[in-house]
Write an enzyme that holds these catalytic residues in place. Structure first.
Site, mmCIF file in Angstrom:
data_model
loop_
_atom_site.group_PDB
_atom_site.id
_atom_site.type_symbol
_atom_site.label_atom_id
_atom_site.label_comp_id
_atom_site.label_asym_id
_atom_site.label_seq_id
_atom_site.Cartn_x
_atom_site.Cartn_y
_atom_site.Cartn_z
ATOM 1 N N ASP A 13 1.034 3.458 -8.150
ATOM 2 C CA ASP A 13 1.435 4.865 -8.029
ATOM 3 C C ASP A 13 1.856 5.251 -6.617
ATOM 4 O O ASP A 13 1.629 6.375 -6.172
ATOM 5 C CB ASP A 13 0.290 5.796 -8.503
ATOM 6 N N LYS A 16 7.022 3.963 -6.418
ATOM 7 C CA LYS A 16 8.029 2.900 -6.639
ATOM 8 C C LYS A 16 9.200 3.420 -7.471
ATOM 9 O O LYS A 16 10.354 3.063 -7.222
ATOM 10 C CB LYS A 16 7.387 1.711 -7.388
ATOM 11 N N GLY A 40 3.507 3.944 -14.942
ATOM 12 C CA GLY A 40 4.110 5.268 -15.080
ATOM 13 C C GLY A 40 4.875 5.540 -13.806
ATOM 14 O O GLY A 40 4.271 5.710 -12.753
ATOM 15 N N HIS A 41 6.183 5.517 -13.886
ATOM 16 C CA HIS A 41 7.022 5.682 -12.699
ATOM 17 C C HIS A 41 7.759 7.018 -12.795
ATOM 18 O O HIS A 41 8.554 7.223 -13.710
ATOM 19 C CB HIS A 41 8.010 4.510 -12.572
ATOM 20 N N GLN A 223 2.717 -1.515 -10.902
ATOM 21 C CA GLN A 223 1.388 -1.591 -10.289
ATOM 22 C C GLN A 223 1.491 -1.800 -8.769
ATOM 23 O O GLN A 223 2.530 -1.512 -8.203
ATOM 24 C CB GLN A 223 0.534 -2.701 -10.944
HETATM 25 P P1 GDP Z 1 4.886 4.776 -9.127
HETATM 26 O O1 GDP Z 1 4.037 4.354 -10.258
HETATM 27 O O2 GDP Z 1 4.728 3.904 -7.917
HETATM 28 O O3 GDP Z 1 6.343 4.929 -9.499
HETATM 29 O O4 GDP Z 1 4.367 6.214 -8.683
HETATM 30 P P2 GDP Z 1 3.981 7.451 -9.670
HETATM 31 O O5 GDP Z 1 5.227 8.057 -10.181
HETATM 32 O O6 GDP Z 1 2.953 7.036 -10.647
HETATM 33 O O7 GDP Z 1 3.230 8.400 -8.657
HETATM 34 C C1 GDP Z 1 3.851 8.900 -7.520
HETATM 35 C C2 GDP Z 1 3.831 10.434 -7.595
HETATM 36 O O8 GDP Z 1 4.177 10.977 -6.342
HETATM 37 C C3 GDP Z 1 4.866 10.988 -8.556
HETATM 38 O O9 GDP Z 1 4.371 12.185 -9.108
HETATM 39 C C4 GDP Z 1 6.069 11.265 -7.668
HETATM 40 O O10 GDP Z 1 6.924 12.293 -8.186
HETATM 41 C C5 GDP Z 1 5.394 11.730 -6.418
HETATM 42 N N1 GDP Z 1 6.080 11.416 -5.164
HETATM 43 C C6 GDP Z 1 6.761 10.296 -4.809
HETATM 44 N N2 GDP Z 1 7.108 10.350 -3.508
HETATM 45 C C7 GDP Z 1 6.634 11.526 -3.040
HETATM 46 C C8 GDP Z 1 6.608 12.143 -1.742
HETATM 47 O O11 GDP Z 1 7.117 11.611 -0.764
HETATM 48 N N3 GDP Z 1 5.976 13.361 -1.657
HETATM 49 C C9 GDP Z 1 5.392 13.971 -2.729
HETATM 50 N N4 GDP Z 1 4.804 15.151 -2.545
HETATM 51 N N5 GDP Z 1 5.389 13.413 -3.943
HETATM 52 C C10 GDP Z 1 5.975 12.203 -4.084
HETATM 53 P P1 IMO Z 2 2.209 1.925 -11.773
HETATM 54 O O1 IMO Z 2 3.303 0.953 -12.063
HETATM 55 C C1 IMO Z 2 -2.060 2.605 -11.154
HETATM 56 C C2 IMO Z 2 -4.812 -0.010 -13.327
HETATM 57 C C3 IMO Z 2 -5.656 0.623 -14.408
HETATM 58 C C4 IMO Z 2 -6.884 -0.262 -14.354
HETATM 59 C C5 IMO Z 2 -6.301 -1.635 -14.048
HETATM 60 C C6 IMO Z 2 -6.128 -2.513 -15.271
HETATM 61 O O2 IMO Z 2 2.453 3.289 -12.311
HETATM 62 O O3 IMO Z 2 1.850 1.910 -10.328
HETATM 63 P P2 IMO Z 2 -4.416 -2.461 -17.310
HETATM 64 O O4 IMO Z 2 -4.121 -1.389 -18.316
HETATM 65 O O5 IMO Z 2 -3.233 -2.859 -16.491
HETATM 66 O O6 IMO Z 2 -5.115 -3.644 -17.890
HETATM 67 O O7 IMO Z 2 -5.480 -1.779 -16.308
HETATM 68 O O8 IMO Z 2 -5.036 -1.401 -13.455
HETATM 69 N N1 IMO Z 2 -3.358 0.215 -13.479
HETATM 70 C C7 IMO Z 2 -2.652 1.053 -12.715
HETATM 71 N N2 IMO Z 2 -3.047 1.911 -11.748
HETATM 72 N N3 IMO Z 2 -0.758 2.496 -11.461
HETATM 73 C C8 IMO Z 2 -0.339 1.622 -12.401
HETATM 74 O O9 IMO Z 2 0.957 1.382 -12.644
HETATM 75 C C9 IMO Z 2 -1.309 0.889 -13.112
HETATM 76 N N4 IMO Z 2 -1.255 -0.025 -14.111
HETATM 77 C C10 IMO Z 2 -2.509 -0.435 -14.310
HETATM 78 O O10 IMO Z 2 -5.953 1.963 -14.119
HETATM 79 O O11 IMO Z 2 -7.691 0.109 -13.255
HETATM 80 MG MG MG Z 3 2.572 5.160 -11.542
#
Ligand code: GDP
Ligand code: IMO
Ligand code: MG
Length: 436
Positions: A13, A16, A40-41, A223
């Site tokens: 998270d 990416k 979840g991206h 991840q």
């Molecule tokens: P990912 O899994 O690496 O793609 O990241 P996620 O989407 O799960 O979580 C990142 C969260 O931070 C999302 O809600 C994005 O919209 C938000 N986000 C990404 N970059 C920034 C930033 O520079 N500032 C803020 N405030 N939010 C950001």
């Molecule tokens: P993105 O791509 C954050 C964590 C789960 C759990 C562990 C194992 O959005 O960054 P799994 O379901 O993969 O067997 O769970 O990994 N986990 C993540 N945490 N972001 C993710 O994906 C994750 N995908 C798995 O919460 O601790």
């Molecule tokens: Mg994510």
């Protein structure tokens, strides 16, 4: 043009999705390398906010081909839901391709994921319950079904006949739960196969041809490196290789084609699920970070655990993965902070160390040694150039750079596509600032 890997530098998270979407604007192909619907991206565009789980974050750039690589485990029901959802929002799925070699998350995999978690009791991992571990388990044990099997009715029937009896024995005799009916399962999966057929193809030639033609490829990892099956906080990890090496393998991109490994890190730490997070803050500061960063899981909605930036883990990841430059996201979350802490070493059982131990229980006992830096107490969300960032914010970035040993080339100051600030490398660095 060579390939760029976009990988998570922490526990997932890190942003990416946003970075991939941003780089996809000037790329020809985005390939997702690993993971499944556990990811979840989030990408925010002028069309709204999109949460992508299995479909590459390139899909919002219509000129870019989006490939689900062989290293991904695909839940056919969930990817079809995602396809339908995107289509309903006016996003073209024409550029989507799915590797025929990618494995299928079968309906029994999430069931076992849940049962395994129950069995672990207090030691549960807190998985996303998307069947990821069992699906990769079957793949490695050479029991898996792949997309190439799913889209061919007779092969599907044959493979299901081979695999289902064993699964039903496991569910019924070991776990005491009802097994699955062959006909129902076959009908369901055959239906998914029919609908997915138009996307499924050999993706290796597409990538090889693109590389030969000098096209730009982005490899999108899921991840984060601290959740890597080999180098993460085992057993509190996911079941795939979240690393730069894993990116090549999962995407089908040769390592010699890669000239940039962009490590995406947050300005602080978060983690969803169980396992050590040495800098965790279970107080009002942690809650402030959670509130300002909207730190709730994109996939499961769970509140994310939060803490200060962990430079020990960040350095471990940067070295191991050959990270060439860093995108530091969510800097704006610190806009109201008076002081910001960075963990520069651990104290474990009375010993100071700058290394990440292999044992999760040791890491869980690590006491962070902090260095305090002044905050800037000014808004950064409107900044688009480095000169528009407050001096203490730039000092924070430079401090992180020194700690990780890699230049920060991009800074996130908000969730929007345009909220990225390119940063010139510090003097003496080989990496040039990349356009956002
Ligand atoms: P990912 O899994 O690496 O793609 O990241 P996620 O989407 O799960 O979580 C990142 C969260 O931070 C999302 O809600 C994005 O919209 C938000 N986000 C990404 N970059 C920034 C930033 O520079 N500032 C803020 N405030 N939010 C950001
Ligand atoms: P993105 O791509 C954050 C964590 C789960 C759990 C562990 C194992 O959005 O960054 P799994 O379901 O993969 O067997 O769970 O990994 N986990 C993540 N945490 N972001 C993710 O994906 C994750 N995908 C798995 O919460 O601790
Ligand atoms: Mg994510």
């Amino acid at each position: 043009m060579p390939a760029t890997i976009v990988m998570g530098g922490q526990w997932g998270d890190e942003g990416k999705g946003k970075l991939t979407d941003s780089l996809a604007g000037s790329a020809d192909i985005v390939v997702r390398a690993n993971g499944g619907a556990n990811a979840g991206h989030t990408v925010q565009t002028d069309q709204g906010t999109f949460a992508l789980h299995l479909i590459p974050s390139g899909i919002l750039n219509p000129s870019c081909l989006s490939i689900v690589g062989a290293g991904v485990v695909v839940d056919p029901k969930l990817i079809l839901e995602e396809i339908d959802h995107l289509a309903a929002r006016g996003i073209s799925l024409e550029p989507l391709r799915i590797s025929e070699r990618a494995h299928v998350v079968m309906p029994y995999h999430p069931v076992l994921d849940g049962l395994d978690e129950e069995q672990r009791g207090e030691g549960s991992i807190g998985t996303t319950l998307r069947g990821i571990g069992p699906a990769y388990g079957d793949k490695v044990a050479r029991r898996g079904l792949r997309l190439v099997d799913l889209v061919d009715r007779e092969t599907l029937r044959h493979r299901l006949h081979q695999e289902l009896p064993r699964w039903n024995r496991l569910l019924e005799l070991v776990y005491g739960v009802q097994g699955m009916d062959f006909d129902t399962l076959f009908a369901e999966l055959a239906g998914y196969g029919e609908r997915l057929q138009r996307f499924v193809c050999p993706t290796e030639p597409i990538i090889s041809d693109a590389l030969s033609a000098g096209r730009q490829i982005i490899v999108e990892c899921a991840q984060g490196a601290m959740l890597d099956i080999d180098y993460g906080t085992y057993p509190f990890v996911t079941s795939s290789s979240t690393s730069a090496a894993g990116a090549c393998q999962g995407a089908g991109v040769p390592p010699t084609s890669v000239d940039r490994v962009l490590g995406v890190y947050k300005a602080y730490s978060t983690r969803v699920g169980a396992g050590p997070l040495p800098t965790e803050l279970q107080d009002a500061t942690g809650q402030l970070i959670r509130d300002r960063g909207h730190e709730y899981g994109t996939t499961t909605g769970r509140p994310r655990r939060t803490g200060w930036f962990d430079a020990v883990a960040a350095r471990h990841v940067a070295r191991l993965n050959g990270i060439s430059d860093v995108a530091l996201t969510l800097l704006d979350v610190f806009d109201v902070f008076e002081t910001i802490q960075v963990c520069i070493a651990y104290e474990i059982d009375g010993e100071l160390t700058d290394r990440v131990p292999a044992r999760a229980d040791q890491l869980a006992r690590a006491l962070p040694v902090y260095e305090a830096l002044p905050g800037w107490r000014a808004s950064t969300v409107g900044a688009r150039r480095a000169e528009e960032l407050p001096r203490p914010a730039v000092d924070y970035l430079r401090f992180i750079e020194d700690q990780i040993g890699v230049p920060v080339s991009l800074v996130g100051v908000g969730p929007g596509r345009e909220q990225i600030v390119p940063l010139a490398p510090p003097r003496g660095s080989a990496v040039s600032a990349a356009p956002a």
